[in-house]
Write an enzyme that holds these catalytic residues in place. Structure first.
Site, PDB file in Angstrom:
ATOM      1  N   PRO A  66       2.471  -5.672  30.424  1.00 60.83           N
ATOM      2  CA  PRO A  66       1.916  -5.600  31.782  1.00 60.83           C
ATOM      3  C   PRO A  66       2.873  -5.998  32.902  1.00 60.83           C
ATOM      4  O   PRO A  66       2.695  -7.026  33.568  1.00 60.83           O
ATOM      5  CB  PRO A  66       0.723  -6.553  31.698  1.00 60.83           C
ATOM      6  CG  PRO A  66       1.152  -7.578  30.695  1.00 60.83           C
ATOM      7  CD  PRO A  66       1.971  -6.846  29.675  1.00 60.83           C
ATOM      8  N   CYS A  67       3.865  -5.157  33.142  1.00 66.09           N
ATOM      9  CA  CYS A  67       4.797  -5.442  34.226  1.00 66.09           C
ATOM     10  C   CYS A  67       4.105  -5.396  35.588  1.00 66.09           C
ATOM     11  O   CYS A  67       4.619  -5.943  36.568  1.00 66.09           O
ATOM     12  CB  CYS A  67       5.988  -4.487  34.180  1.00 66.09           C
ATOM     13  SG  CYS A  67       5.552  -2.754  34.113  1.00 66.09           S
TER      14      CYS A  67
END
Length: 279
Positions: A245-246
């Protein structure tokens, strides 16, 4: 819910999220449902089922200052998170994921010897191009703005020596688990990157859904507190969008920072997760 219904609803929600992101809070339920060619009541049921809250509530999460509220209320202090190794498992997006990393030697060969299957799928955030090796998903890109050809070139260019073959059927069970339409199934991830990148991606995997962190916290978590720029580059090179989850990494001042597939996608993902976390 059968696969055909799930695919249809993903397509509807992907389009709806993009319309909401572009239109802002002024769009009514009737207006949005009309653009979906659905009644307001039917659309609200479908939307609430997937997102977890009503369209009106979701619009509130898309406010421009939402990222700042997340940073103030839901920031994860990664420096105190439990350390994990390169192989591990965790709970993410209400899914059970496992991941393993490619060795530095394998990465250095540019994907030589890897067979990578790829395909196009519906997702809550529009069309998604997904790639996978025998070990798991290695790439996800969102192509609503770039188009399929550009998305493929982007991901395949990261491992130029690999062999590629289109095969949606082989990837479909993993994709169903990744995007939530196959409860109980496992979505394995295959992290293909340089050692420093993988350390950053591991830190991202420790951020719970609905929470965020900062680039400086990520730098501290990987043991390089002054390397914020390098950390930011590693975040931007994450090939498995959404699952690694950047989008949960923000600037310290609450700004969204960048996102490889476009800031509207990042804003929609944060709003989608926050809505579901509160539902």
């Amino acid at each position: 819910m059968n696969d055909l219904s799930a695919s249809y609803h993903y397509a509807v929600i992907g389009r709806a999220l993009k319309i909401l992101d572009d239109a802002g809070p002024g769009l009514s339920l009737d207006g949005l449902a009309g653009q979906m060619n659905m009644s307001a009541a039917h659309f609200q049921r479908v939307f609430s089922q997937w997102v977890g809250v009503s369209p009106k509530r979701y619009q509130q999460y898309l406010a421009l200052d939402h990222a700042r509220h997340l940073l103030a209320d839901r920031m994860t202090m990664l420096a105190t998170a439990q350390e994990v190794g390169l192989s591990g498992s965790g709970r993410l997006h209400d899914l059970f994921l496992t991941w393993e990393a490619m060795s530095p030697g394998e990465f250095g060969r540019g994907g030589a010897g890897l067979d990578i299957r790829w395909g196009m799928f519906d997702s809550p955030f529009g069309p998604a191009l997904v790639m996978g090796t025998a070990r798991g998903i290695c790439g996800i890109g969102f192509t609503a703005d770039t188009g399929e050809a550009a998305g493929y070139e982007d991901l395949a260019g990261r491992w130029p020596e690999a062999r590629y073959r289109r095969d949606e059927a082989a990837l479909a069970p993993w994709v169903a688990a990744a995007f939530g339409s196959a409860a109980g199934r496992q979505a394995p991830l295959h992290l293909i990157g340089a050692p420093f990148q993988i350390k950053v991606w591991e830190a991202l995997l420790r951020i719970p859904s609905g929470q965020v962190t900062t680039y400086s916290e990520l730098a501290l978590a990987v043991g390089h507190p002054t390397a914020q720029r390098a950390v930011g580059t590693a975040v931007g090179r994450n090939p498995i969008s959404f699952l690694i989850p950047c989008h949960r990494a923000l600037r310290r001042d609450g700004g969204l920072g960048g996102y490889h597939w476009g800031l509207p996608q990042k804003r929609a993902m944060l709003a989608w997760e926050a809505a579901r976390a509160e539902a």
